[in-house]
Write a protein that holds these residues in place. Structure first.
Motif, short mmCIF file in Angstrom:
data_model
loop_
_atom_site.label_atom_id
_atom_site.label_comp_id
_atom_site.label_asym_id
_atom_site.label_seq_id
_atom_site.Cartn_x
_atom_site.Cartn_y
_atom_site.Cartn_z
N GLY A 6 0.83 -1.20 0.00
CA GLY A 6 0.00 0.00 0.00
C GLY A 6 0.86 1.25 0.00
O GLY A 6 1.79 1.38 -0.79
N ASP A 15 3.53 -4.29 -4.03
CA ASP A 15 2.19 -3.75 -4.28
C ASP A 15 1.84 -3.93 -5.75
O ASP A 15 2.72 -3.89 -6.62
CB ASP A 15 2.11 -2.27 -3.91
CG ASP A 15 0.67 -1.80 -3.78
OD1 ASP A 15 0.09 -1.98 -2.68
OD2 ASP A 15 0.12 -1.28 -4.76
N GLN A 20 0.88 3.53 -7.20
CA GLN A 20 1.21 3.60 -5.77
C GLN A 20 2.71 3.50 -5.56
O GLN A 20 3.29 4.24 -4.76
CB GLN A 20 0.51 2.46 -5.02
CG GLN A 20 0.76 2.45 -3.52
CD GLN A 20 0.12 3.63 -2.83
OE1 GLN A 20 -1.08 3.67 -2.65
NE2 GLN A 20 0.94 4.59 -2.43
N TRP A 22 10.27 -0.58 -3.15
CA TRP A 22 9.01 -1.24 -3.49
C TRP A 22 9.14 -1.89 -4.85
O TRP A 22 9.84 -1.37 -5.73
CB TRP A 22 7.86 -0.23 -3.54
CG TRP A 22 7.49 0.33 -2.19
CD1 TRP A 22 6.51 -0.11 -1.35
CD2 TRP A 22 8.09 1.45 -1.53
NE1 TRP A 22 6.47 0.65 -0.21
CE2 TRP A 22 7.43 1.61 -0.30
CE3 TRP A 22 9.13 2.33 -1.86
CZ2 TRP A 22 7.77 2.61 0.61
CZ3 TRP A 22 9.47 3.32 -0.95
CH2 TRP A 22 8.80 3.47 0.26
#
Length: 305
Positions: free
Chosen positions: A102, A121, A126, A145
């Motif tokens: 998230g 994610d 995002q 990420w």
């Protein structure tokens, strides 16, 4: 040991009830947010706007501006909770895996606390927003990420062993995060639960022996208003993944717009107003050795104002 001594030793008293409504908590939350963390960036506006507007209306009904209550224009995962969980359950310099990443807050705070973080994610939007924030706060090397599906972590490029799992999975289809058919939030609950259980197994396989895993979850209702039992399903999924259920905590959250909604909700259906989340802590292997690996609790030193 006095309450003050517990704050000095552990940042916050390590009780099973964590009170996010307290003045101490709200002040520390404001200090985290003031660093420039905005975990709402990159999320669909329809998941955020109504919530933020409702909080602002409630604050004004109480005779204060929204900023006085510590709200931002978008909801974020609690940064104080993140600080506590990282400091309590991961070793200094350790690697943290977040299969349901998230927003940016867990990654940025993990990095600021001296850990390396990898969040997975499904949303490229995002991830781009998270990376932008990490770069602005000079933690891009430690907070990373990758786009991917938690059900297929290996395909997402997750390699090696991690020293902690810290995550907050989607609450079924309560909020829809993307239009990707692989997104668990788009699935009916039976399919969601099957994918979630596989994702937990994949993450647990990447967790080193004698380490902790923390899942922040909450129960939610089906269309008939009956609780799904997601907390119990999370515990069962973790046990199946050879993670032993170790601590059961409750985060008491701020009421926000609940006072405006609860009268009609309770009169019409006897549904209680929900103002908590469950903080579930698991251990892989031996808890005493895991605790030794974590070592002393070290708080974040905020820069001078």
């Amino acid at each position: 040991m006095s309450s003050g001594a517990l704050y000095e030793s552990f940042i916050y008293p390590p009780f099973s009830v964590l009170d996010a409504r307290s003045r101490w908590w709200q002040e520390r939350k404001r200090r985290w947010i003031a660093l420039g963390i905005d975990s709402g960036k990159g999320r669909r506006e329809n998941l955020l706007t109504g919530y933020a507007d409702a909080m602002a209306r409630f604050d004004r009904m109480q005779g204060r501006e929204p900023s006085e209550a510590g709200w931002t224009s978008k909801s974020i995962f609690d940064p104080v909770l993140t600080e506590l969980l990282v400091a309590w359950f991961s070793p200094a310099g350790g690697r943290i895996l977040d299969p349901f990443a998230g927003g940016s807050v867990r990654g940025i705070i993990s990095a600021l606390l001296g850990r390396s973080y990898l969040g997975i994610d499904i949303s490229s939007e995002q991830i781009a927003a998270n990376r932008e924030q990490a770069a602005a706060l000079n933690v891009a090397a430690a907070a990373q990420w990758k786009q991917g599906d938690a059900v297929h972590l290996y395909k997402a490029g997750v390699r090696g062993a991690f020293d902690m799992i810290l995550t907050c999975p989607p609450y079924g289809d309560l909020e829809r995060y993307s239009d990707d058919p692989a997104d668990l939030s788009t699935m009916p609950y039976d399919l969601f639960l099957g994918g979630f259980r596989q994702a937990v197994k994949n993450a647990a396989a990447r967790l080193a022996q004698d380490r902790f895993a923390v899942f922040v979850v909450g129960d939610f209702r089906d269309k008939q208003g009956i609780n799904r039992g997601f907390v119990a399903d999370t515990i069962a999924a973790c046990k199946d993944a050879q993670l032993q259920f170790y601590n059961d905590g409750v985060l008491v959250t701020t009421a926000a717009s609940l006072p405006m909604r609860v009268r009609g909700q309770f009169e019409g259906s006897r549904k209680l107003g929900k103002t908590h989340q469950n903080v579930l802590v698991f251990v892989k292997g031996d808890a005493k050795r895991a605790t030794e690996q974590v070592g002393n609790v070290t708080p974040f030193n905020f820069p001078d104002r």
